[in-house]
Design a protein around this motif. Structure first.
Motif, PDB file in Angstrom:
ATOM      1  N   ILE A   1       0.536   6.209  -6.794  1.00 56.33           N
ATOM      2  CA  ILE A   1      -0.382   6.028  -7.927  1.00 56.33           C
ATOM      3  C   ILE A   1      -1.819   6.345  -7.522  1.00 56.33           C
ATOM      4  O   ILE A   1      -2.585   6.886  -8.318  1.00 56.33           O
TER       5      ILE A   1
ATOM      6  N   ALA B   1       4.395   3.653 -11.651  1.00 54.00           N
ATOM      7  CA  ALA B   1       4.674   2.220 -11.493  1.00 54.00           C
ATOM      8  C   ALA B   1       6.159   1.929 -11.710  1.00 54.00           C
ATOM      9  O   ALA B   1       6.747   1.117 -10.997  1.00 54.00           O
TER      10      ALA B   1
ATOM     11  N   LEU C   1      -6.103  -2.442  -5.299  1.00 53.63           N
ATOM     12  CA  LEU C   1      -5.490  -1.270  -5.925  1.00 53.63           C
ATOM     13  C   LEU C   1      -6.327  -0.786  -7.116  1.00 53.63           C
ATOM     14  O   LEU C   1      -6.648   0.392  -7.221  1.00 53.63           O
TER      15      LEU C   1
ATOM     16  N   VAL D   1      -2.193  -1.367 -14.806  1.00 55.52           N
ATOM     17  CA  VAL D   1      -1.780  -2.208 -13.681  1.00 55.52           C
ATOM     18  C   VAL D   1      -1.408  -3.609 -14.156  1.00 55.52           C
ATOM     19  O   VAL D   1      -0.347  -4.134 -13.808  1.00 55.52           O
TER      20      VAL D   1
ATOM     21  N   MET E   1       2.104   1.870  -3.423  1.00 54.54           N
ATOM     22  CA  MET E   1       1.068   2.289  -4.357  1.00 54.54           C
ATOM     23  C   MET E   1       0.399   3.615  -3.990  1.00 54.54           C
ATOM     24  O   MET E   1      -0.409   4.129  -4.748  1.00 54.54           O
TER      25      MET E   1
ATOM     26  N   GLN F   1       0.840  -1.205   0.000  1.00 52.66           N
ATOM     27  CA  GLN F   1       0.000   0.000   0.000  1.00 52.66           C
ATOM     28  C   GLN F   1       0.875   1.255   0.000  1.00 52.66           C
ATOM     29  O   GLN F   1       0.563   2.230  -0.686  1.00 52.66           O
TER      30      GLN F   1
ATOM     31  N   LEU G   1       7.842  -4.386  -7.516  1.00 52.32           N
ATOM     32  CA  LEU G   1       6.650  -4.961  -8.124  1.00 52.32           C
ATOM     33  C   LEU G   1       6.952  -6.293  -8.804  1.00 52.32           C
ATOM     34  O   LEU G   1       6.146  -7.217  -8.744  1.00 52.32           O
TER      35      LEU G   1
END
Length: 181
Positions: free
Chosen positions: A66, A93, A116, A150, A63, A60, A100
């Protein structure tokens, strides 16, 4: 947030990110994380219910950028000229791509990615005054754009090529025209 809590969470986050890059998410133990973060086990459990909870909170944090970016996205920009919007999403990203790539092999990736995507779509829809009953088409297009960005980052592509991904997603978005009813 208390400075000690912030310091602990930062130490845990940094340790998690290092360990994810070194060995992936499924092989990290609470003990080695605590050792790397220089905290004791009871401190870890004061802030996290499990290693899975810790990984989810760290994801979290990654992200948040984003999600914050999604608050600025206007539907008209996606509809009229999606390239700058897609580039900004993929730029965000790309900042976290090493994490990731490791994260996508974890057992919490699927549920976290769903959360997300839902969060980003809801944020963009709300900020544009859309609701599902009156703006089905708009929300569907937003969902398509978000899922494209994503999923393109998370899917097991051989490498992350922002330009190629941008071109592919923009081409798909621009090929969609609203059906005449």
């Amino acid at each position: 947030m208390d400075r000690r809590v912030k310091r602990t969470k930062t130490a845990v986050f940094n340790a998690v990110m290092e360990l994810i890059v070194e060995k992936g998410t499924d092989k990290i133990t609470v003990l080695e994380l605590c050792k790397r973060a220089d905290i004791n086990k009871s401190t870890f459990y004061l802030h996290y219910s499990s290693m899975e909870d810790c990984l989810e909170q760290c994801f979290q944090s990654i992200m948040n950028g984003i999600v914050e970016l999604s608050k600025q996205i206007k539907f008209e920009d996606i509809k009229r000229n999606p390239r700058p919007v897609i580039e900004r999403l993929l730029d965000e990203a790309e900042k976290q791509i090493d994490y990731l790539i490791k994260f996508k092999d974890s057992n919490i990736c699927g549920p976290s990615i769903k959360i997300l995507k839902d969060t980003i779509v809801k944020t963009i829809a709300q900020n544009n005054g859309f609701n599902p009953d009156d703006n089905y088409y708009e929300i569907a297009l937003i969902s398509f754009a978000v899922a494209g960005c994503v999923d393109a980052v998370i899917v097991p592509l051989p490498y992350f090529n922002k330009e190629e991904l941008t071109n592919a997603i923009v081409a798909m978005l621009q090929s969609k025209s609203r059906p005449v009813v």
